[in-house]
Write an enzyme that holds these catalytic residues in place. Structure first.
Site, PDB file in Angstrom:
ATOM      1  N   TYR A  52      22.602 -16.294  -6.896  1.00  0.00           N
ATOM      2  CA  TYR A  52      23.136 -17.655  -6.774  1.00  0.00           C
ATOM      3  C   TYR A  52      22.233 -18.544  -5.906  1.00  0.00           C
ATOM      4  O   TYR A  52      22.407 -19.764  -5.880  1.00  0.00           O
ATOM      5  CB  TYR A  52      24.550 -17.667  -6.163  1.00  0.00           C
ATOM      6  CG  TYR A  52      25.603 -16.925  -6.948  1.00  0.00           C
ATOM      7  CD1 TYR A  52      25.351 -16.447  -8.243  1.00  0.00           C
ATOM      8  CD2 TYR A  52      26.865 -16.698  -6.416  1.00  0.00           C
ATOM      9  CE1 TYR A  52      26.324 -15.754  -8.949  1.00  0.00           C
ATOM     10  CE2 TYR A  52      27.846 -16.014  -7.126  1.00  0.00           C
ATOM     11  CZ  TYR A  52      27.565 -15.539  -8.390  1.00  0.00           C
ATOM     12  OH  TYR A  52      28.536 -14.854  -9.088  1.00  0.00           O
ATOM     13  N   HIS A 110      25.291  -6.551 -10.118  1.00  0.00           N
ATOM     14  CA  HIS A 110      25.729  -7.794 -10.758  1.00  0.00           C
ATOM     15  C   HIS A 110      25.887  -7.656 -12.276  1.00  0.00           C
ATOM     16  O   HIS A 110      26.817  -8.202 -12.863  1.00  0.00           O
ATOM     17  CB  HIS A 110      24.702  -8.899 -10.436  1.00  0.00           C
ATOM     18  CG  HIS A 110      25.235 -10.284 -10.557  1.00  0.00           C
ATOM     19  ND1 HIS A 110      24.777 -11.322  -9.778  1.00  0.00           N
ATOM     20  CD2 HIS A 110      26.173 -10.829 -11.362  1.00  0.00           C
ATOM     21  CE1 HIS A 110      25.423 -12.442 -10.121  1.00  0.00           C
ATOM     22  NE2 HIS A 110      26.271 -12.163 -11.067  1.00  0.00           N
TER      23      HIS A 110
END
Ligand code: NAP
Length: 286
Positions: A52, A110
């Site tokens: 992110y 992830h």
């Protein structure tokens, strides 16, 4: 204010059932402001990721919030390019450095791609050494979770998957519960897709409780025992998304929402070869 409800992971670690996600908060000052406000408002779970690009901003907020570190449950995630024995420990250290923390509450793989086996072994070592309180996966279909359960030493404590009224993951939850893996929802509002906030069925239920559609959706997840991490950049919505502990959906309302399930993703299927290729080619600063 009522305490935030919690769940206990299979290793005894207590995790809040409601928190804040910071995906797509790319402006660092904005991210720091939002996370600081959230923590001051009572949020105790923050979900970020190396991918992110905002771990530094989250770390700054944690430090300036004045909330004791031990009270905050911090999650970050390992990106695909860092999955692999040897590489994963280094990526973990870089994440910790950016967050300016000396331990993590939850570290997730992830995406289910690349050398996730080597990555998991590094994560197990970090977990055994006390550097991470809980380890888990994200976007893993149930067969991938089962593979880990059969062939890894430490069973994942969490699986973070797309979960919202149009993609409810009922079967996945049944499987995960059976194996004591906590389910966590990403995209609880489907990022507003399928007109979620204007959906008539959800609006009717919201009206009858004098609540918003967002609050109904979060309450529905809480009542299912699913961890939710809605994202918002707006102060009033941070407060709104927390105000879900003073009402309850009836069984009939839970059934009505159950009927909205399309059993398909509103985004993409992680098992689609084109998605595997696209995500694996995404270059993300790690
Ligand atoms: P989401 O939480 O479903 O939706 C966020 C959207 O809803 C934003 O546009 C936000 O707008 C709006 N919103 C928030 N609260 C609202 C309210 N009370 N009323 C009306 N609109 C509202 O989407 P998400 O960010 O994709 O998912 C949440 C978190 O899950 C992420 O931040 C991330 O931490 C995690 N995630 C993980 C994965 C993964 O692969 N593991 C993938 C996606 C997401 P404003 O900001 O303008 O309020």
């Amino acid at each position: 204010m009522n305490a935030i409800p919690t769940t206990t992971l299979h290793n005894g670690v207590v995790m809040p059932l409601l928190g804040l996600g910071v995906f797509q908060m790319t402006d660092a000052d904005e991210c720091t402001r939002v996370v600081t406000e959230a923590l001051q408002m009572g949020y105790r779970l923050i979900d970020t990721a190396a991918g992110y690009g905002n771990e530094e901003a989250v770390g700054r907020a944690i430090r300036q919030s004045g909330v004791p570190r031990a009270e905050i449950f911090v999650t970050t995630k390992l990106w695909i390019s860092d999955a692999g024995a040897g590489r994963t420990q280094a990526a973990f250290e870089r994440s910790l450095q950016r967050l300016q923390l000396d331990y993590l509450d939850l570290y997730l793989i992830h995406q289910p791609y690349g050398d996730v086996y080597g990555a998991w072994r590094d994560m197990e070592a970090l977990y055994q050494a006390g550097r991470i309180r809980a380890i888990g996966v994200s976007n893993f279909a149930t067969d991938r979770v089962m593979d880990f359960l059969m062939h890894q030493q430490v069973a994942p404590m969490v699986n973070q998957i797309e979960t919202h009224p149009f993609c409810q993951q009922i079967e996945a939850q049944r499987f995960l519960q059976e194996h004591r893996v906590q389910m966590q929802s990403w995209g609880p509002f489907a990022e507003g897709r399928n007109n979620l906030f204007q959906h008539e069925v959800l609006q009717d239920i919201a009206r009858s409780h004098a609540k918003s559609v967002a609050q109904v959706v979060l309450r529905w997840l809480l009542q299912r025992g699913v961890v939710a991490i809605p994202k918002t950049g707006k102060r009033e919505r941070l407060a709104e998304n927390m105000a879900v502990r003073d009402f309850a959906l009836t069984d009939a309302e839970m059934q009505t929402i159950a009927a909205l399930d399309t059993q398909t993703s509103s985004f993409f299927d992680h098992r689609d070869p084109a998605v595997v290729m696209r995500l694996s080619q995404l270059v993300r600063a790690t």
